[in-house]
Design a protein around this motif. Sequence first.
Motif, PDB file in Angstrom:
ATOM      1  N   THR A  22       0.823  -1.214   0.000  1.00 15.35           N
ATOM      2  CA  THR A  22       0.000   0.000   0.000  1.00 15.35           C
ATOM      3  C   THR A  22       0.856   1.263   0.000  1.00 15.35           C
ATOM      4  O   THR A  22       0.543   2.246  -0.680  1.00 15.35           O
ATOM      5  N   ALA A  23       1.958   1.231   0.753  1.00 19.75           N
ATOM      6  CA  ALA A  23       2.860   2.391   0.774  1.00 19.75           C
ATOM      7  C   ALA A  23       3.462   2.613  -0.621  1.00 19.75           C
ATOM      8  O   ALA A  23       3.549   3.743  -1.112  1.00 19.75           O
ATOM      9  N   THR A  24       3.842   1.516  -1.271  1.00 18.67           N
ATOM     10  CA  THR A  24       4.400   1.610  -2.631  1.00 18.67           C
ATOM     11  C   THR A  24       3.369   2.176  -3.593  1.00 18.67           C
ATOM     12  O   THR A  24       3.672   3.065  -4.415  1.00 18.67           O
ATOM     13  N   GLU A  25       2.137   1.686  -3.491  1.00 16.35           N
ATOM     14  CA  GLU A  25       1.068   2.199  -4.358  1.00 16.35           C
ATOM     15  C   GLU A  25       0.844   3.690  -4.138  1.00 16.35           C
ATOM     16  O   GLU A  25       0.624   4.446  -5.098  1.00 16.35           O
ATOM     17  N   ALA A  26       0.926   4.105  -2.888  1.00 15.92           N
ATOM     18  CA  ALA A  26       0.711   5.524  -2.570  1.00 15.92           C
ATOM     19  C   ALA A  26       1.781   6.393  -3.238  1.00 15.92           C
ATOM     20  O   ALA A  26       1.489   7.463  -3.786  1.00 15.92           O
ATOM     21  N   ALA A  27       3.033   5.922  -3.207  1.00 13.97           N
ATOM     22  CA  ALA A  27       4.118   6.692  -3.843  1.00 13.97           C
ATOM     23  C   ALA A  27       3.912   6.741  -5.358  1.00 13.97           C
ATOM     24  O   ALA A  27       4.060   7.792  -5.988  1.00 13.97           O
ATOM     25  N   LEU A  28       3.552   5.596  -5.956  1.00 15.60           N
ATOM     26  CA  LEU A  28       3.366   5.570  -7.413  1.00 15.60           C
ATOM     27  C   LEU A  28       2.129   6.365  -7.833  1.00 15.60           C
ATOM     28  O   LEU A  28       2.104   6.948  -8.913  1.00 15.60           O
ATOM     29  N   ASP A  29       1.113   6.374  -6.960  1.00 14.54           N
ATOM     30  CA  ASP A  29      -0.091   7.168  -7.264  1.00 14.54           C
ATOM     31  C   ASP A  29       0.242   8.655  -7.356  1.00 14.54           C
ATOM     32  O   ASP A  29      -0.394   9.395  -8.107  1.00 14.54           O
ATOM     33  N   SER A  30       1.210   9.082  -6.556  1.00 13.38           N
ATOM     34  CA  SER A  30       1.533  10.517  -6.557  1.00 13.38           C
ATOM     35  C   SER A  30       2.607  10.848  -7.598  1.00 13.38           C
ATOM     36  O   SER A  30       2.980  11.998  -7.770  1.00 13.38           O
ATOM     37  N   ALA A  31       3.114   9.817  -8.288  1.00 12.08           N
ATOM     38  CA  ALA A  31       4.150  10.046  -9.301  1.00 12.08           C
ATOM     39  C   ALA A  31       3.513  10.299 -10.657  1.00 12.08           C
ATOM     40  O   ALA A  31       2.403   9.850 -10.926  1.00 12.08           O
ATOM     41  N   GLU A  32       4.239  11.030 -11.490  1.00  8.28           N
ATOM     42  CA  GLU A  32       3.796  11.211 -12.871  1.00  8.28           C
ATOM     43  C   GLU A  32       4.414  10.091 -13.708  1.00  8.28           C
ATOM     44  O   GLU A  32       5.632   9.944 -13.769  1.00  8.28           O
ATOM     45  N   ILE A  33       3.561   9.266 -14.313  1.00  4.01           N
ATOM     46  CA  ILE A  33       4.040   8.154 -15.132  1.00  4.01           C
ATOM     47  C   ILE A  33       4.289   8.662 -16.556  1.00  4.01           C
ATOM     48  O   ILE A  33       3.430   9.314 -17.138  1.00  4.01           O
ATOM     49  N   VAL A  34       5.478   8.383 -17.086  1.00  8.10           N
ATOM     50  CA  VAL A  34       5.813   8.847 -18.431  1.00  8.10           C
ATOM     51  C   VAL A  34       6.308   7.675 -19.285  1.00  8.10           C
ATOM     52  O   VAL A  34       6.788   6.677 -18.764  1.00  8.10           O
ATOM     53  N   THR A  35       6.164   7.832 -20.590  1.00  7.23           N
ATOM     54  CA  THR A  35       6.660   6.817 -21.518  1.00  7.23           C
ATOM     55  C   THR A  35       8.018   7.256 -22.049  1.00  7.23           C
ATOM     56  O   THR A  35       8.186   8.387 -22.491  1.00  7.23           O
ATOM     57  N   ARG A  36       8.981   6.376 -21.958  1.00  4.80           N
ATOM     58  CA  ARG A  36      10.328   6.658 -22.461  1.00  4.80           C
ATOM     59  C   ARG A  36      10.704   5.595 -23.498  1.00  4.80           C
ATOM     60  O   ARG A  36      10.022   4.599 -23.650  1.00  4.80           O
TER      61      ARG A  36
END
Length: 202
Positions: A120-134
């Motif tokens: 859940t902590a990991t999901e919380a960090a990824l939820d607040s991250a901007e996901i980009v395609t590289r």
Amino acid sequence: MLFDDTYQTIASPAEGIFKDKGSKFLAYAFPVENDSQARSHLADLYELHPKAVHHCYAYRLGADRMSYRMSDDGEPSGTAGRPILNTLYSRNVTNVLVAVVRYFGGTLLGVPGLINAYKTATEAALDSAEIVTRHYMNLYRLTFQYVLMNDVMRIVKEMEMPVREQSFEMECEMVVEVRTTLVERFVARVGKVDGLEAKLLG
């Protein structure tokens, strides 16, 4: 299927937090390109949180599901690093390190509680991250005489290749990023210019 040279990662560092029975789980997500970058972020977190009881983490690199590292850092085996890594897989992100720093609250959470907390902590960090395609890139060093500058710049422009570094003396050098799927085309075009050399770096 054609090899796909795109991947998803996070644009910049992000944080998340999960609390359970007094324990605090602080998750930090970082974009990383290699082991040494990951180790450097982990070292920073040890300095930032010297009193935390556990510094658990996982990171994966590249498209291969086998390129990863994880650590339970003293938590029961499989309760911390593995849930963090599985979350990276399920979110389909790579070149990402997530470290979860735990402050113990006095109450044991048990194995299911720990797995849930780290996930859940990991999901919380990824939820607040901007996901980009590289794109996966190969770096090439181009060397050529100054008179070939126009030919070289035409290739760089038409193939939309980012230039990492350049120096223009009588003998010119340029380091360019070439998308993995375009390498063959790039090498063919370079081959048509007399006096232009391309060397794969790394």
